[in-house]
Scaffold this motif. Structure first.
Motif, PDB file in Angstrom:
ATOM      1  N   ILE A  39       0.788  -1.176  -0.103  1.00 31.17           N
ATOM      2  CA  ILE A  39      -0.208   0.057   0.177  1.00 31.17           C
ATOM      3  C   ILE A  39       0.847   1.337  -0.271  1.00 31.17           C
ATOM      4  O   ILE A  39       0.577   2.150  -0.892  1.00 31.17           O
ATOM      5  CB  ILE A  39      -1.018   0.043   1.263  1.00 31.17           C
ATOM      6  CG1 ILE A  39      -2.021  -0.988   1.193  1.00 31.17           C
ATOM      7  CG2 ILE A  39      -1.360   1.367   1.518  1.00 31.17           C
ATOM      8  CD1 ILE A  39      -3.212  -0.549  -0.125  1.00 31.17           C
ATOM      9  N   GLY A  42       1.950   1.907  -3.597  1.00 32.80           N
ATOM     10  CA  GLY A  42       0.796   2.457  -4.430  1.00 32.80           C
ATOM     11  C   GLY A  42      -0.042   1.464  -4.768  1.00 32.80           C
ATOM     12  O   GLY A  42       0.096   0.195  -4.539  1.00 32.80           O
ATOM     13  N   LEU A  43      -0.792   1.798  -5.793  1.00 35.22           N
ATOM     14  CA  LEU A  43      -1.850   0.808  -6.273  1.00 35.22           C
ATOM     15  C   LEU A  43      -1.386  -0.120  -7.266  1.00 35.22           C
ATOM     16  O   LEU A  43      -0.292  -0.331  -7.774  1.00 35.22           O
ATOM     17  CB  LEU A  43      -2.987   1.757  -7.251  1.00 35.22           C
ATOM     18  CG  LEU A  43      -3.642   2.750  -6.399  1.00 35.22           C
ATOM     19  CD1 LEU A  43      -4.584   3.687  -7.339  1.00 35.22           C
ATOM     20  CD2 LEU A  43      -4.350   2.499  -5.126  1.00 35.22           C
ATOM     21  N   HIS A  77     -10.462   2.986   0.454  1.00 32.16           N
ATOM     22  CA  HIS A  77     -10.093   4.330   0.242  1.00 32.16           C
ATOM     23  C   HIS A  77      -9.292   4.391  -1.175  1.00 32.16           C
ATOM     24  O   HIS A  77      -9.610   5.425  -2.093  1.00 32.16           O
ATOM     25  CB  HIS A  77      -9.020   4.503   1.061  1.00 32.16           C
ATOM     26  CG  HIS A  77      -8.300   5.770   0.953  1.00 32.16           C
ATOM     27  ND1 HIS A  77      -8.993   7.306   1.254  1.00 32.16           N
ATOM     28  CD2 HIS A  77      -7.095   6.194   0.617  1.00 32.16           C
ATOM     29  CE1 HIS A  77      -8.081   8.086   1.118  1.00 32.16           C
ATOM     30  NE2 HIS A  77      -7.016   7.399   0.435  1.00 32.16           N
ATOM     31  N   TYR A  78      -8.681   3.307  -1.667  1.00 30.86           N
ATOM     32  CA  TYR A  78      -7.900   3.218  -2.604  1.00 30.86           C
ATOM     33  C   TYR A  78      -8.619   3.062  -3.963  1.00 30.86           C
ATOM     34  O   TYR A  78      -8.343   3.084  -5.018  1.00 30.86           O
ATOM     35  CB  TYR A  78      -6.413   2.571  -2.699  1.00 30.86           C
ATOM     36  CG  TYR A  78      -5.700   3.274  -1.720  1.00 30.86           C
ATOM     37  CD1 TYR A  78      -4.930   4.224  -2.416  1.00 30.86           C
ATOM     38  CD2 TYR A  78      -5.247   2.779  -0.473  1.00 30.86           C
ATOM     39  CE1 TYR A  78      -4.016   4.990  -1.560  1.00 30.86           C
ATOM     40  CE2 TYR A  78      -4.257   3.368   0.107  1.00 30.86           C
ATOM     41  CZ  TYR A  78      -3.499   4.525  -0.298  1.00 30.86           C
ATOM     42  OH  TYR A  78      -2.667   5.167   0.570  1.00 30.86           O
ATOM     43  N   TYR A  79      -9.400   2.050  -3.661  1.00 33.19           N
ATOM     44  CA  TYR A  79     -10.380   1.355  -4.826  1.00 33.19           C
ATOM     45  C   TYR A  79     -11.671   1.445  -4.926  1.00 33.19           C
ATOM     46  O   TYR A  79     -12.392   1.031  -5.874  1.00 33.19           O
ATOM     47  CB  TYR A  79      -9.973  -0.185  -4.792  1.00 33.19           C
ATOM     48  CG  TYR A  79      -8.465  -0.431  -4.967  1.00 33.19           C
ATOM     49  CD1 TYR A  79      -7.937  -0.515  -6.396  1.00 33.19           C
ATOM     50  CD2 TYR A  79      -7.772  -0.917  -3.922  1.00 33.19           C
ATOM     51  CE1 TYR A  79      -6.549  -0.912  -6.577  1.00 33.19           C
ATOM     52  CE2 TYR A  79      -6.265  -1.111  -3.822  1.00 33.19           C
ATOM     53  CZ  TYR A  79      -5.700  -1.153  -5.384  1.00 33.19           C
ATOM     54  OH  TYR A  79      -4.651  -1.395  -5.475  1.00 33.19           O
TER      55      TYR A  79
END
Length: 99
Positions: A39, A42-43, A77-79
């Motif tokens: 994480i 990054g993605l 949060h990210y996806y």
């Protein structure tokens, strides 16, 4: 968000088993650490081809332990909101990418 039972990729599972023999640290603890390490990087992108999952299928509470809620919130949060199987796949890809 994540299903109650899910697996790592076969490649990751094999590496974590070797690490357990070398260090004595269980695969679920190593997977938690690797997820957050990934994480920080990054993605991850999902590959176009199918990934092979290993045989080590564990309960969500075993894989994630006390970090269950935080892990799911990080994925959201990210996806964004993900279906359960896709969330498990992305989680597994994060663990794999940190090895």
């Amino acid at each position: 968000m994540l299903p109650n039972r899910f697996a790592l990729t076969q490649q990751t599972e094999e590496k974590l088993k070797r690490e357990k023999l070398r260090t004595g640290v269980s695969p679920n603890i190593l997977a938690r650490e690797l997820f957050f390490r990934s994480i920080e990087k990054g993605l991850v992108s999902e590959p176009n081809n199918e990934i092979t999952f290993g045989k080590m299928v564990l309960e969500k509470t075993v894989w994630l332990g006390e970090l269950e809620k935080i892990t799911e919130e990080m994925l959201k949060h990210y996806y964004g909101q993900l279906e359960k199987n896709r969330a498990a796949r992305i989680w597994a890809l994060h663990v794999q990418s940190a090895i």
